[in-house]
Design an enzyme around this catalytic site. Sequence first.
Site, mmCIF file in Angstrom:
data_model
loop_
_atom_site.group_PDB
_atom_site.id
_atom_site.type_symbol
_atom_site.label_atom_id
_atom_site.label_comp_id
_atom_site.label_asym_id
_atom_site.label_seq_id
_atom_site.Cartn_x
_atom_site.Cartn_y
_atom_site.Cartn_z
ATOM 1 N N LYS A 109 10.797 6.902 26.830
ATOM 2 C CA LYS A 109 9.827 7.743 26.149
ATOM 3 C C LYS A 109 9.477 8.900 27.075
ATOM 4 C CE LYS A 109 5.440 7.725 23.779
ATOM 5 N NZ LYS A 109 5.171 9.068 24.268
ATOM 6 N N ARG A 166 5.644 19.457 17.238
ATOM 7 C CA ARG A 166 5.110 18.231 16.639
ATOM 8 C C ARG A 166 4.282 18.556 15.405
ATOM 9 N NH1 ARG A 166 2.219 14.950 14.698
ATOM 10 N NH2 ARG A 166 1.282 13.071 15.535
HETATM 11 P P1 ATP Z 1 2.250 10.425 17.919
HETATM 12 O O1 ATP Z 1 3.268 11.502 18.028
HETATM 13 O O2 ATP Z 1 2.858 9.074 17.688
HETATM 14 O O3 ATP Z 1 1.091 10.756 17.043
HETATM 15 P P2 ATP Z 1 1.364 11.237 20.418
HETATM 16 O O4 ATP Z 1 1.758 12.619 20.081
HETATM 17 O O5 ATP Z 1 -0.001 10.984 20.939
HETATM 18 O O6 ATP Z 1 1.591 10.227 19.258
HETATM 19 P P3 ATP Z 1 2.685 9.425 21.974
HETATM 20 O O7 ATP Z 1 1.760 8.372 21.526
HETATM 21 O O8 ATP Z 1 2.703 9.666 23.418
HETATM 22 O O9 ATP Z 1 2.434 10.797 21.389
HETATM 23 O O10 ATP Z 1 4.169 9.053 21.409
HETATM 24 C C1 ATP Z 1 4.934 9.673 20.448
HETATM 25 C C2 ATP Z 1 5.716 10.860 20.980
HETATM 26 O O11 ATP Z 1 6.649 10.470 21.978
HETATM 27 C C3 ATP Z 1 6.625 11.508 19.955
HETATM 28 O O12 ATP Z 1 5.910 12.364 19.110
HETATM 29 C C4 ATP Z 1 7.650 12.231 20.806
HETATM 30 O O13 ATP Z 1 7.210 13.538 21.082
HETATM 31 C C5 ATP Z 1 7.646 11.470 22.117
HETATM 32 N N1 ATP Z 1 8.920 10.847 22.487
HETATM 33 C C6 ATP Z 1 9.403 10.844 23.742
HETATM 34 N N2 ATP Z 1 10.563 10.193 23.818
HETATM 35 C C7 ATP Z 1 10.851 9.767 22.567
HETATM 36 C C8 ATP Z 1 11.942 9.033 22.016
HETATM 37 N N3 ATP Z 1 12.941 8.608 22.753
HETATM 38 N N4 ATP Z 1 11.903 8.776 20.671
HETATM 39 C C9 ATP Z 1 10.881 9.204 19.910
HETATM 40 N N5 ATP Z 1 9.826 9.914 20.388
HETATM 41 C C10 ATP Z 1 9.806 10.196 21.697
#
Ligand code: ATP
Length: 598
Positions: free
Chosen positions: A261, A281
Amino acid sequence: MKFKLIAEYFDKLEKITSRIQLTSLLSELFSKTDRDLLDKVVYLIQGRLWPDFTGLPEIGMGEKYLIKAIAMATGIKEDEVERTYKSIGDLGEVALSLKTKHNEVNILSFIKAPEKTNELEVKEVYDDLAKIATSMGGGSRDIKIRIFVGLLKKASPLEAKYLVRFVEGRLRLGIGDATVLDALAITFGGSADYRPIVERAYNLRADLGNIARVIANDGIEKLKNITPIPGIPIRPMLAERLADPKEIMDKVKGKALVDYKYDGERAQIHRSGDDIKIFSRRMENITAQYLDVVAYVKDYVKSKDLIIEGEIVPIDPESGEMRPFQELMHRRRKNEIHEAIKEYPVNLFLFDLMYLDGKDFTNEPILNRRRALEEILETNDKVHIASHIIVDNVTDLMNYFYQAISDGSEGVMVKSISEESVYQAGSRGWLWIKLKRDYQSEMADTVDLVVVGAFYGKGKRGGKYSSLLMAAYNPEKDVFETVCKVASGFSDQELEDMQTKLESLKRADKHPRVVSQMVPDVWITPSLVAEIIGAEITISPLHTCCKNDRGGLSIRFPRFLRWRDDKSPDDATTNLEIQEMYSKQLKKVEEKSIDENI
Ligand code: ATP
């Protein structure tokens, strides 16, 4: 179609807050709308001229120019307009009141009757507003004012009110995307049964105007066959969160693809021929910030008709190590872009493919999508496929998790590889589960909340905003429900910046989409999203998130971590996620007390 009809509906919509009533009024308006104007009417309702991702400018005329325009259109002196504004505090109302006065004077003095013959047409209004938004360069200010004065002169008082509000960027109808989708389904499908079809189409093409256009031209049935197209962003698939690896493996039925991630900026990359666009995003066009990534795609991705997704991560050019994602912020400042590209280089880690050479891949299982992605990619030291393995047990999962962290990742994304593992655009589900580094806190994860109010500080910070009323998003009701008041975690600079950030969003009354029992010193239009960490989630009588007889849910000892400019208010953590975090926390406490009692 006359603009009068729109103004009348805006007037009715503004006065109600019940989601059901809003939907039915909106549906009434849609059924009276000329088909060829449906897309434009949808944009106008959203207070915009086109979707954000087009990168086309919106109007945003400042107060000064609006005052001038109202004065010119009514023949009333500028200082009187200003005085009226000071006493009413709302330029839309000022326009309504002064246009009414102007018309009365005209009738009384027999100068001329108010212009009735020449009623404004919706198309004319839209085209003129579009001209105002897009006129640039020397002399454009005069052109903008001239066009707007022309509109105001023809407008009735009520039309003038909404024209001014629109141009000011303060339409305040309280209508979210979800309500528009419901109303489209009801109007053109005959019932809410069509909602899932309309919603799926919107998830694949996040442009309500485009969806409205398809309905208007081909009928609502055509939405069933809609596929993504390069150029219109897909609403991103989102992950659930879990802290317990065993639970994660159960959820994915024992086998999963596990990706690193990465902690960077999510990038949805669209290519049609030589036209390459990158969406964030929150589906904004961020291409200009990542011209280096555009070049990577041109050089190392074989197909010219695709939609792929990945994470853009800052990289230390010397060591090749990943750098903190904050470095990407340097790329937000337009005039420093070229410097920032050189100084803060990035790598691209791709993890999905949704469309390729005319074929919709969103319904394909993840391993097919990954294979297709690998086939079109020439990987090198700048463009990579996300590091991954396939696991079928907790030990392998955790080993890979620790490896990911020691390589500088945030954790892992565990992805189901079942036959059903499609790309679920626009939804957060259990097909993807994030497992992140512990935050050394009772709360397993941070939350992203929306600012809906602000409080002034005392003592040294007297007269300045020093704490914020934060809310979670309730997608079912399309409203924001308060969760906490955050006063700590801000650096001095962040507090300073907050003053300007909030100034343009403050409002006299509560926004119709906000549900709050607390009354802050200043209400804020929901727009800013911040990442918050807290000690735990508790029941509180003060907050409205997941409220029932015992109270609502609230976050204890909340601390501000950072702004989430990449998220829009509708992307904030939802009431249900907070509810789920609360239940998990209860379970954890129960387990702990059982352990301690053994
Ligand atoms: P979300 O996008 O789920 O609302 P967030 O923006 O707060 O949450 P995180 O909770 O940190 O982010 O996790 C999701 C984000 O992780 C994704 O939106 C993407 O940008 C990122 N990401 C990084 N690596 C990956 C991966 N291998 N597959 C999918 N997403 C990934």
